[in-house]
Design an enzyme around this catalytic site. Structure first.
Site, PDB file in Angstrom:
ATOM      1  N   GLU A  28       0.808  -1.221   0.000  1.00 40.55           N
ATOM      2  CA  GLU A  28       0.000   0.000   0.000  1.00 40.55           C
ATOM      3  C   GLU A  28       0.845   1.277   0.000  1.00 40.55           C
ATOM      4  O   GLU A  28       0.315   2.369  -0.230  1.00 40.55           O
ATOM      5  CB  GLU A  28      -0.934   0.008   1.214  1.00 40.55           C
ATOM      6  N   GLU A  47      -7.281  -4.608  10.835  1.00 41.63           N
ATOM      7  CA  GLU A  47      -8.182  -4.301   9.730  1.00 41.63           C
ATOM      8  C   GLU A  47      -9.663  -4.373  10.087  1.00 41.63           C
ATOM      9  O   GLU A  47     -10.475  -3.654   9.496  1.00 41.63           O
ATOM     10  CB  GLU A  47      -7.879  -5.221   8.547  1.00 41.63           C
ATOM     11  N   HIS A 281     -33.704 -15.098  13.934  1.00 38.37           N
ATOM     12  CA  HIS A 281     -32.483 -15.547  14.613  1.00 38.37           C
ATOM     13  C   HIS A 281     -32.688 -16.959  15.151  1.00 38.37           C
ATOM     14  O   HIS A 281     -32.376 -17.929  14.482  1.00 38.37           O
ATOM     15  CB  HIS A 281     -32.097 -14.556  15.723  1.00 38.37           C
ATOM     16  N   GLY A 401     -24.745  -9.317  13.192  1.00 42.24           N
ATOM     17  CA  GLY A 401     -24.479  -9.966  14.468  1.00 42.24           C
ATOM     18  C   GLY A 401     -23.010 -10.240  14.705  1.00 42.24           C
ATOM     19  O   GLY A 401     -22.659 -10.955  15.651  1.00 42.24           O
TER      20      GLY A 401
END
Length: 528
Positions: A28, A47, A281, A401
């Protein structure tokens, strides 16, 4: 001739992007060299924290956020956070450095093998340009793809030797391109919806996160008041689309099939706006809808419309549809629903606070326009019951979640909303997924308040173990973590609260601080 490096930064500048969220590696550095003075770089130490901060910034600012990750390894570290961004329709432009083109074929160290496939299916679009000259065009495409409805993350892998190459001489045409995804509302769809709502004897409204993302909250309030209809927030809600003290508000829906059908029983028309139908869920089998209930949903996402297991769906602009419905439905002669009573205070245990008391205290002391990020998953119900969230953009939760969202996202939200106080309420289990984001808050002096609810256990897992009748499960306790020591190590002021007096004092100090503050609160687990 202009370089790919200079052309890309000019493109970002002209498209209103001036912030790079990243954690750099060697691939980078050629992109980051000669970093423009009118840009800012927000560094995070891992990250997942980079993506979490950018996700919060994008959602709160309602603008795309630019991310720079390190090849395949950095992308892999970010994937959990990317799952949240995908589910929240966050417009993230995720870039990653690739090995130099001459070394990709031999898979030299730090090669991102099959780079475009790596982040799928958690991105709308993923690409590695075929040549250096194509990089500005690919970047322009990424910006517009992320920004068009339904918004979402995109991914672009760029070999590091591309940046010093010549750009396509016609790249300047990209600088001021405007791409609009506005869609005219279909009169037939509007007519069907308005007639269904006007003729309903007992309508109900379910609102989702895209209402808040579209800033359509006020129109949905007007719609509910005209219909005199109860309003629920769709299950597993990552945002708050409706004022929680409004008389029509009925709270957060459960996340089970049978529980939802029972809740909606007796309502002849159910209008869902800006939410998937539904984000279930726990396994709770039953009828999707009881006989006599008709469900119609309005979504900006064709994928959500297609996968719903019942009801009709209309794909449309959420803001435009909410505004049209609010102004076209007839004023009902029904009585406005009676406001739900505020929950009673909870008696305290010696040495530890009940979560309800923490939320009551926050509600009493925080500014009215405070923004809350929630990752105390075992106390989500108590939080929705006790916080008076009045304004758009007042609440954020991990949309998939995936834990580790709230702590870094709170930093990004605070960057986007410097005039509002951001308060992250995070469980002790959740906090450790992205604790290093505290360093970023300290280094950039971002005045977020982090409230760590320390009960020494994974409370949500204990609750789920009961649902699944799973006994004697190991690994559900997390004792021995000193969050104040961790915060101080990263440069963040840290306070402790074991009782109500200490909590009030700590909150007062944190609200007056000019930088980030962490408050470690000893709490009673809501699940035994």
């Amino acid at each position: 001739m202009a370089s790919v490096h200079g052309t890309t930064y000019e493109l970002l500048r002209r498209q209103g992007i001036d912030t790079v969220f990243g954690n750099p590696g060697s691939n980078e550095l050629p992109f980051l060299k000669d970093f423009p003075e009118d840009f800012r770089y927000i560094l995070a130490l891992q990250e997942a924290c980079v993506v979490g901060i950018a996700d919060g910034y994008a959602q709160a600012s309602r603008k795309p956020a630019f991310i720079n990750l390190h090849s395949a390894a950095g992308t892999g570290n970010a994937m959990g956070a990317l799952s949240n961004a995908w589910n929240s329709h966050s417009p993230l432009i995720v870039t990653a450095g690739q090995q130099t083109r001459a070394m990709i074929g031999v898979e030299a160290l730090l090669t991102n093998v099959d780079a475009a496939n790596l982040p799928r299916p958690l991105v709308k679009w993923s690409y590695e340009p075929a040549s250096a000259a194509e990089v500005p065009h690919a970047m322009s495409r990424a910006i517009h793809m992320a920004s068009m409805a339904p918004q979402g993350p995109v991914y672009l892998s760029v070999p590091y030797d591309d940046w010093d190459k010549d750009a396509d001489p016609q790249s300047h045409h990209l600088f001021d391109r405007h791409v609009s995804s506005s869609v005219r509302l279909n009169d037939q769809d509007l007519d069907i919806l308005v007639k269904a709502l006007n003729s309903a004897s007992n309508p109900a409204i379910v609102l989702g996160p895209d209402v808040d993302a579209a800033n359509a909250n006020a129109d949905c309030v007007m719609l509910a008041e005209r219909l005199k209809a109860p309003v629920w927030v769709a299950p597993s809600a990552p945002r708050c689309p409706f004022p929680t003290r409004h008389p029509c508000f009925r709270g957060l829906m459960p996340a089970g099939i049978a529980a939802i059908s029972q809740l909606l029983e007796g309502h002849d028309v159910v209008l869902v706006i800006g939410a998937p139908v539904f984000r279930y869920h726990q396994y709770d089998p039953g009828q999707y809808l009881k006989p006599g209930t008709r469900l119609i949903s309005v979504t900006c996402d064709p994928l959500e419309a297609a996968r719903a297991p019942m009801g009709d769906a209309i794909v449309a602009d959420i803001g435009a549809m909410a505004s049209a419905l609010a102004n076209l439905v007839e004023e009902s002669s029904r009585q406005l629903p009676t406001a739900a009573p505020e929950p009673a205070k909870v008696d305290q245990d010696a040495g530890r606070l009940h979560p309800e008391t923490v939320f009551d205290t926050l509600n009493d002391m925080a500014p009215e326009n405070a923004i809350y990020l929630n990752e105390s998953t075992s106390t989500t119900a108590q939080m929705w019951q006790r916080l008076n969230m009045r304004n758009p953009g007042s609440y954020y939760f991990c949309a998939a979640g995936g834990l580790g969202f709230a702590l870094p996202a709170a930093i990004g939200v605070q960057l986007a909303e410097p005039e509002r106080q951001v308060i992250a309420v995070i469980g002790d289990g959740s906090a450790n997924y992205s604790i290093s984001a505290l360093w970023t808050a300290a280094q950039y002096n971002i005045p977020t308040i982090f409230v760590i609810m320390n009960n020494g256990t994974y409370g949500a897992l204990r609750w789920f173990a009961g649902v699944l009748e799973a006994e004697n499960v190991p690994g559900l306790d997390v004792p021995g973590i000193d969050f104040r020591a961790l915060a101080k190590g990263y440069g963040v002021q840290a306070l402790k609260a074991d009782n109500l007096e200490q909590l009030k004092g700590s909150l007062q100090e944190a609200l007056s601080a000019k930088g980030p503050v962490l408050i470690e609160v000893s709490t009673v687990s809501p699940v035994k």
